[in-house]
Design an enzyme around this catalytic site. Structure first.
Site, PDB file in Angstrom:
ATOM      1  N   CYS A 123      -5.197  -3.375   2.551  1.00  0.00           N
ATOM      2  CA  CYS A 123      -4.968  -3.145   3.977  1.00  0.00           C
ATOM      3  C   CYS A 123      -6.201  -3.349   4.872  1.00  0.00           C
ATOM      4  O   CYS A 123      -6.567  -4.478   5.169  1.00  0.00           O
ATOM      5  CB  CYS A 123      -4.353  -1.774   4.181  1.00  0.00           C
ATOM      6  SG  CYS A 123      -3.471  -1.591   5.766  1.00  0.00           S
ATOM      7  N   GLU A 152       0.832  -1.195   0.000  1.00  0.00           N
ATOM      8  CA  GLU A 152       0.000   0.000   0.000  1.00  0.00           C
ATOM      9  C   GLU A 152       0.878   1.261   0.000  1.00  0.00           C
ATOM     10  O   GLU A 152       1.908   1.310   0.657  1.00  0.00           O
ATOM     11  CB  GLU A 152      -0.891  -0.010   1.242  1.00  0.00           C
ATOM     12  CG  GLU A 152      -1.880   1.149   1.332  1.00  0.00           C
ATOM     13  CD  GLU A 152      -2.734   1.094   2.593  1.00  0.00           C
ATOM     14  OE1 GLU A 152      -3.840   1.647   2.571  1.00  0.00           O
ATOM     15  OE2 GLU A 152      -2.279   0.499   3.604  1.00  0.00           O
ATOM     16  N   LYS A 163      -9.762   1.214  -2.721  1.00  0.00           N
ATOM     17  CA  LYS A 163      -9.991   0.701  -1.373  1.00  0.00           C
ATOM     18  C   LYS A 163     -11.395   1.036  -0.892  1.00  0.00           C
ATOM     19  O   LYS A 163     -11.813   2.198  -0.897  1.00  0.00           O
ATOM     20  CB  LYS A 163      -8.947   1.304  -0.427  1.00  0.00           C
ATOM     21  CG  LYS A 163      -8.971   0.767   1.000  1.00  0.00           C
ATOM     22  CD  LYS A 163      -7.852   1.431   1.793  1.00  0.00           C
ATOM     23  CE  LYS A 163      -7.764   0.911   3.215  1.00  0.00           C
ATOM     24  NZ  LYS A 163      -6.687   1.608   3.964  1.00  0.00           N
TER      25      LYS A 163
END
Length: 268
Positions: free
Chosen positions: A151, A40, A110
């Site tokens: 993440c 990330e 995301k």
């Protein structure tokens, strides 16, 4: 399929971060990897005020990794970067996937944003500066359906179940997991996602200190569909390899058919 997870310590020098990423991709290719995954925010980890101007998905960041993929003949998952967002206040946290021909094969934004308040440890509201994505993505990587995530998504099993139902055999998790949560949760969550979805999990993390006062856990790893960690990075910048046995994946799904045995409860 031979794969590699690349572990970085991205800081506030974008040019340096990208140079290190390119070096790790070269090491991945030299080691025989067909598919390499970066962490990330490979482009920048530092103070928000110092962040580079966000870019579109066809900007300089994309061109850099498109070139790397083409020159190295490698599938490249470029971790994530600061993509131009829907308004002046927010970016997207976006992953780009490139094929060995350099063409962009997938884009994922995301979905779950890191809004937490851990007393005495962390006070962070990612949603103040990042807009959430809305679409799940399964991409074809060398003939293998691959589900994308970033993440904090890791804490939401329903996302990964959707990816598995959509056909994913590999789940990719680029991350910048923080030290104090990572040491207790990172491996447990990765192994759980692998077991419950009977997929390989490729998790590439940031390692070490980053401004302002942030330390990432690292321990990038590759987990098989049985939940066994088959490769794990040392606590340093580097590349970690594993060979994925896709026939074994199908055997596990046949012998313990938990996905096939799934039943809907109350319509969900």
């Amino acid at each position: 399929m031979r794969v590699a997870v690349c572990q970085l310590n991205s800081r506030d020098d974008r040019a340096h971060n990208l140079a290190v990423a390119r070096d790790l991709l070269e090491r991945a290719a030299a080691g025989g990897a067909e598919f390499a995954v970066l962490p990330e925010y490979v482009d920048f980890l530092g103070r928000a005020a110092d962040a580079p101007k966000p870019e579109p998905v066809d900007g300089e960041f994309a061109a850099f990794f498109s070139t790397a993929a083409r020159e190295l003949g490698l599938w490249v998952h470029a971790g994530s970067f600061h993509e131009t967002g829907p308004d002046a206040e927010r970016t997207y946290n976006t992953s780009l996937l490139f094929g060995p021909d350099g063409e962009r094969a997938a884009t994922y934004r995301k979905i779950h944003l890191y809004d937490v308040e851990i007393v005495g440890r962390v006070s962070y509201q990612e949603s103040r500066i990042v807009a959430p994505g809305e679409t799940t993505v399964v991409a074809d990587v060398g003939g293998v359906p691959t589900g994308l995530s970033i993440c904090y998504d890791l804490r939401f099993p329903e996302l990964y179940r959707q990816l598995a139902i959509a056909g994913a055999r590999i789940l990719v998790v680029p991350a910048a997991f923080m030290l104090h949560t990572g040491r207790d949760h990172w491996e447990v969550l990765l192994r759980a996602r692998a077991i419950e979805n009977q997929c390989y999990v490729l998790a590439a993390g940031q390692i070490g200190d980053h401004e302002p006062g942030r330390t990432c856990f690292g321990r990038s790893m590759i987990v098989d569909p049985w939940g066994t960690v088959i490769a794990q990075a040392a606590d340093t910048v580097g590349v970690t390899f594993a060979d994925l046995d896709l026939e074994r994946l199908e055997t596990i799904r046949t012998e313990v058919p938990s996905l096939a045995n799934r039943r809907l409860i109350n319509g969900s």
